[in-house]
Design an enzyme around this catalytic site. Structure first.
Site, PDB file in Angstrom:
ATOM      1  N   CYS A 111     -51.308 -39.411   9.492  1.00 58.30           N
ATOM      2  CA  CYS A 111     -51.837 -40.328   8.490  1.00 58.30           C
ATOM      3  C   CYS A 111     -53.179 -40.864   8.963  1.00 58.30           C
ATOM      4  O   CYS A 111     -53.308 -41.249  10.131  1.00 58.30           O
ATOM      5  CB  CYS A 111     -50.850 -41.479   8.284  1.00 58.30           C
ATOM      6  SG  CYS A 111     -51.389 -42.659   7.041  1.00 58.30           S
TER       7      CYS A 111
ATOM      8  N   HIS B 109     -45.764 -38.714   0.507  1.00 52.72           N
ATOM      9  CA  HIS B 109     -46.476 -39.497   1.527  1.00 52.72           C
ATOM     10  C   HIS B 109     -47.452 -40.485   0.868  1.00 52.72           C
ATOM     11  O   HIS B 109     -47.486 -41.666   1.225  1.00 52.72           O
ATOM     12  CB  HIS B 109     -47.227 -38.531   2.471  1.00 52.72           C
ATOM     13  CG  HIS B 109     -48.020 -39.209   3.541  1.00 52.72           C
ATOM     14  ND1 HIS B 109     -47.747 -39.040   4.894  1.00 52.72           N
ATOM     15  CD2 HIS B 109     -49.074 -40.051   3.486  1.00 52.72           C
ATOM     16  CE1 HIS B 109     -48.609 -39.764   5.600  1.00 52.72           C
ATOM     17  NE2 HIS B 109     -49.431 -40.372   4.771  1.00 52.72           N
ATOM     18  N   GLU B 110     -48.228 -39.989  -0.101  1.00 48.83           N
ATOM     19  CA  GLU B 110     -49.272 -40.828  -0.700  1.00 48.83           C
ATOM     20  C   GLU B 110     -48.688 -41.904  -1.619  1.00 48.83           C
ATOM     21  O   GLU B 110     -49.167 -43.035  -1.637  1.00 48.83           O
ATOM     22  CB  GLU B 110     -50.292 -39.973  -1.466  1.00 48.83           C
ATOM     23  CG  GLU B 110     -51.012 -38.919  -0.609  1.00 48.83           C
ATOM     24  CD  GLU B 110     -51.666 -39.473   0.647  1.00 48.83           C
ATOM     25  OE1 GLU B 110     -52.003 -40.675   0.689  1.00 48.83           O
ATOM     26  OE2 GLU B 110     -51.819 -38.706   1.614  1.00 48.83           O
TER      27      GLU B 110
ATOM     28  N   HIS C  82     -47.509 -44.886   0.220  1.00 53.94           N
ATOM     29  CA  HIS C  82     -48.578 -45.854   0.530  1.00 53.94           C
ATOM     30  C   HIS C  82     -48.676 -46.915  -0.567  1.00 53.94           C
ATOM     31  O   HIS C  82     -48.947 -48.080  -0.293  1.00 53.94           O
ATOM     32  CB  HIS C  82     -49.934 -45.144   0.625  1.00 53.94           C
ATOM     33  CG  HIS C  82     -50.238 -44.590   1.987  1.00 53.94           C
ATOM     34  ND1 HIS C  82     -50.375 -45.398   3.097  1.00 53.94           N
ATOM     35  CD2 HIS C  82     -50.463 -43.321   2.419  1.00 53.94           C
ATOM     36  CE1 HIS C  82     -50.652 -44.639   4.166  1.00 53.94           C
ATOM     37  NE2 HIS C  82     -50.710 -43.377   3.787  1.00 53.94           N
TER      38      HIS C  82
HETATM   39 ZN   LIG Z   1     -51.058 -41.745   5.028  1.00 53.82          ZN
END
Ligand SMILES: [Zn+2]
Length: 200
Positions: free
Chosen positions: A134, A177-178, A181
């Site tokens: 990341c 993953h995004e 966030h």
């Molecule tokens: Zn990330």
């Protein structure tokens, strides 16, 4: 008197982060004053932003030229050799907004595409474990369990209707993953193992 009421209301709107206001002054500053290569927030220093939940863009914001500037700068940042990422999310450049860029390895030319007000509606398929890093957690990588298929919905830049899409394989992992966030989650929260790569 009326002037004072109008002024008070607009101050209140700013204080409350009224969703109709096109970007807050702080957001405008980040978008307009940053270089094309935006400052990428990192843990643990920037945990207040990286751990906060992101909100949708309003209709007004979706058609704002400022949003185009933000998309251009995020693309420049994620593809810069200093970052070299496969995805990036709003909080990583200081904006708690539902915007992500994902490299579509499943499409011809492997383009980066931008997704607005994006959500994962459901996950399916098998659990796969793969290495992840990341931009906001430099010097580390981890083995992270994810699902192989993501069913997403989003607004595509320049459009107003939401689209739905099924994504498989590596891009499905990047979407997970995004979008994590945008909920204030990081891969280290769910990783089987996290290891240090700095200096290797
Ligand atoms: Zn990330």
């Amino acid at each position: 008197m009326l002037k004072r009421i109008v002024l008070s209301l607009s101050v209140l709107a700013v204080v409350l982060g009224c969703s109709n206001a096109p970007f807050t002054p702080a957001e405008r500053e980040i978008i307009t004053l940053s270089d094309s290569l935006m400052n990428v927030l990192t843990m643990p220093l920037d945990s207040a932003v990286l751990r906060a939940k992101s909100i949708d863009f309003s209709e007004k914001e979706l058609s704002s030229p400022l949003l185009k500037t933000l998309m251009d700068k995020m693309l420049y940042t994620v593809t810069d050799p200093s970052q070299d990422g496969v995805g990036i999310a709003g909080p990583q450049v200081g904006l708690n907004r539902r915007i992500i860029l994902v490299q579509r390895f499943d499409k011809e030319g492997e383009p980066f595409e931008c997704y607005l007000n994006v959500r994962i509606d459901s996950l399916s398929g098998e659990i796969v474990r793969g290495p992840e890093g990341c931009l906001s957690i430099p010097g580390k990588r981890g083995i992270v369990p994810r699902r192989s298929t993501a069913h997403i919905s989003y607004v595509y830049p320049g459009e107003s209707e939401r689209r739905s899409e099924r994504v498989d394989g590596f891009p499905a992992i990047i979407f997970q993953h995004e979008t994590d966030h945008l909920e204030g989650r990081l891969y280290t929260d769910i990783a089987d193992t996290v290891f240090v790569t700095q200096g290797l």
